[in-house]
Design a protein around this motif. Structure first.
Motif, mmCIF file in Angstrom:
data_model
loop_
_atom_site.group_PDB
_atom_site.id
_atom_site.type_symbol
_atom_site.label_atom_id
_atom_site.label_comp_id
_atom_site.label_asym_id
_atom_site.label_seq_id
_atom_site.Cartn_x
_atom_site.Cartn_y
_atom_site.Cartn_z
ATOM 1 N N MET A 142 9.472 41.152 -5.175
ATOM 2 C CA MET A 142 8.860 41.619 -6.416
ATOM 3 C C MET A 142 7.799 42.688 -6.134
ATOM 4 O O MET A 142 7.069 42.620 -5.150
ATOM 5 C CB MET A 142 8.209 40.433 -7.145
ATOM 6 C CG MET A 142 7.578 40.768 -8.467
ATOM 7 S SD MET A 142 6.843 39.287 -9.224
ATOM 8 C CE MET A 142 6.265 39.987 -10.776
ATOM 9 N N LEU A 147 2.826 41.865 -10.942
ATOM 10 C CA LEU A 147 2.170 40.572 -11.035
ATOM 11 C C LEU A 147 1.193 40.586 -12.213
ATOM 12 O O LEU A 147 0.410 41.527 -12.366
ATOM 13 C CB LEU A 147 1.421 40.257 -9.743
ATOM 14 C CG LEU A 147 2.261 39.959 -8.501
ATOM 15 C CD1 LEU A 147 1.378 39.983 -7.259
ATOM 16 C CD2 LEU A 147 2.952 38.603 -8.642
ATOM 17 N N GLU A 148 1.219 39.557 -13.022
ATOM 18 C CA GLU A 148 0.361 39.529 -14.204
ATOM 19 C C GLU A 148 -1.108 39.647 -13.843
ATOM 20 O O GLU A 148 -1.875 40.349 -14.504
ATOM 21 C CB GLU A 148 0.612 38.241 -14.989
ATOM 22 C CG GLU A 148 -0.143 38.169 -16.301
ATOM 23 C CD GLU A 148 0.212 36.939 -17.111
ATOM 24 O OE1 GLU A 148 -0.508 36.634 -18.086
ATOM 25 O OE2 GLU A 148 1.209 36.269 -16.773
ATOM 26 N N VAL A 167 2.812 37.591 -4.066
ATOM 27 C CA VAL A 167 4.215 37.974 -4.278
ATOM 28 C C VAL A 167 5.139 36.924 -3.679
ATOM 29 O O VAL A 167 6.199 36.612 -4.246
ATOM 30 C CB VAL A 167 4.481 39.358 -3.671
ATOM 31 C CG1 VAL A 167 5.977 39.675 -3.711
ATOM 32 C CG2 VAL A 167 3.704 40.435 -4.431
ATOM 33 N N GLN A 170 6.533 34.183 -5.748
ATOM 34 C CA GLN A 170 7.556 34.516 -6.743
ATOM 35 C C GLN A 170 8.936 34.508 -6.078
ATOM 36 O O GLN A 170 9.075 34.847 -4.914
ATOM 37 C CB GLN A 170 7.287 35.904 -7.336
ATOM 38 C CG GLN A 170 5.881 36.106 -7.840
ATOM 39 C CD GLN A 170 5.534 35.159 -8.964
ATOM 40 O OE1 GLN A 170 6.346 34.932 -9.868
ATOM 41 N NE2 GLN A 170 4.327 34.608 -8.915
#
Length: 376
Positions: A142, A147-148, A167, A170
């Motif tokens: 990702m 990333l939020e 990361v 995820q």
């Protein structure tokens, strides 16, 4: 930008154009280059979205780029753009990071098939993700900028270790090698790998190879607190018209993936990567899209683009339709800035163009392709 601002930019384009020219080399006419970038650069400045542009052209083996600068480096204080103006070059940084990795491969300290669990033993699926996957954006890892917690606060600095761990929590987006999807995380990881294998900091390696060997005197590894001499001010498009300041973002967080600052006249010195590498991918890569593990080609294109792309070995293949030309290079953007670097295998000439409006990078792309097409 109001009428006064546009008038000032236009006057700067006419009266504050900065040019350098060097004696002709065999097969290379700097006078012709001068004429082309002067004409096409001035045409580009007719666009009100462009506060300023800086252009540099250099032939492989050359040492003195032909440069031109137009417009304003700082709209608020009416400062003219010059060839000495620095820019945040964004993802063009990836070409530098990839070169560090290529050098380690040539030294036998890495291979394209080295798996990343050697360096990140806690990273999930690290045993199936290889160096080549990171270099070609086919890892499935990702993008850290998605990333939020990161995109929700772009000003906050996080260490590479923090980002990689975030990361790693995820799932992979796809099986490595089966798709191509841009991942800044992969090049952050490559910068860490370069440090671990070389035993030197990323900053020192950049200084030795690029500032030293390639003579990039204006190149800086950016951080979030340094005062940078001759740094242009960056802008974005405002509503309903004109310019406004861009979103604030940490530069240091983009280590190895987008944290370098330089003038185009130094970025274009990437044309001479063969001075630090036995195998310069700019010349050795076939001008063809990357082939995925399933045999399909990895090609992407946006409806509004005049070109298709494919991510290759640390760089990008650009297949332009108008003008019809295929180039190797890299695009970079950072809030307020845009840079395009292109190399033409046919003529052995490179161009670097920077603009101080992040939304104007399509103009830099088109301008770069037109310059190299005319130089053929």
């Amino acid at each position: 930008m109001n009428k006064i601002g546009r008038l000032f930019a236009a006057l700067c384009c006419v009266s504050a154009i900065w040019l350098t020219c060097v004696p002709a080399q065999a097969g290379y006419d700097p006078v012709k280059v001068h004429e082309i970038i002067l004409r096409l650069g001035a045409e580009a400045m007719n666009n009100p979205q462009l506060p300023g542009i800086s252009i540099a052209v250099l032939e492989k083996g050359g040492d003195e780029p032909v440069t031109a600068a137009f417009g304003t480096a700082n709209v608020e204080n009416a400062c003219a753009m010059t060839p000495q103006s620095r820019f945040k070059i964004g993802s063009v940084t990836k070409v530098f990071t990839a070169a560090l990795i290529h050098r380690l491969i040539e030294e036998g300290k890495l291979t394209y098939e080295t798996t990343i669990d050697r360096f990140f033993p806690q990273f999930p699926d690290g045993s199936v993700i290889r160096i080549r996957h990171l270099l070609t954006h086919t890892s499935g890892i990702m993008d850290m900028l998605r990333l939020e917690d990161v995109c929700g606060n772009m000003t906050r600095y996080r260490t590479p270790e923090e980002l990689i761990a975030m990361v790693g929590a995820q799932p992979l987006l796809f099986v490595p090698g089966t798709r191509q999807q841009y991942s800044n995380t992969g090049f952050l990881m490559l910068s860490v790998i370069a440090e671990k294998v070389a035993g030197e900091s990323y900053e020192k390696q950049i200084a030795t190879l690029f500032q030293g060997t390639l003579g990039m005197r204006t190149l800086l590894v950016g951080n979030d607190s340094a005062v940078v001499p001759h740094l242009a001010s960056g802008y974005t498009n405002g509503k309903p018209s004109g310019l406004q300041l861009p979103i604030m973002a940490s530069l240091a967080i983009a280590r190895g993936t987008g944290n370098l600052e330089a003038t185009p006249s130094d970025v274009v010195r990437l044309v001479n990567l063969d001075k630090i590498l036995r195998k310069d991918v700019q010349d050795t890569l076939p001008l063809e899209p990357l082939v995925l593990d399933d045999g399909n080609e990895a090609i992407s294109s946006q409806p509004t683009d005049n070109f298709s792309t494919s991510y290759l070995d640390g760089c990008t293949l650009f297949m332009f339709r108008d003008p019809e030309i295929i180039l190797i290079g890299k695009l970079g953007s950072f809030p307020g800035f845009g840079t395009a670097y292109f190399y033409d295998q046919k003529t052995k000439i490179a161009v670097a163009i920077s603009v101080n409006n992040e939304m104007a990078i399509p103009h830099a792309i088109g301008l770069g392709a037109r310059i190299l097409h005319e130089l053929r």
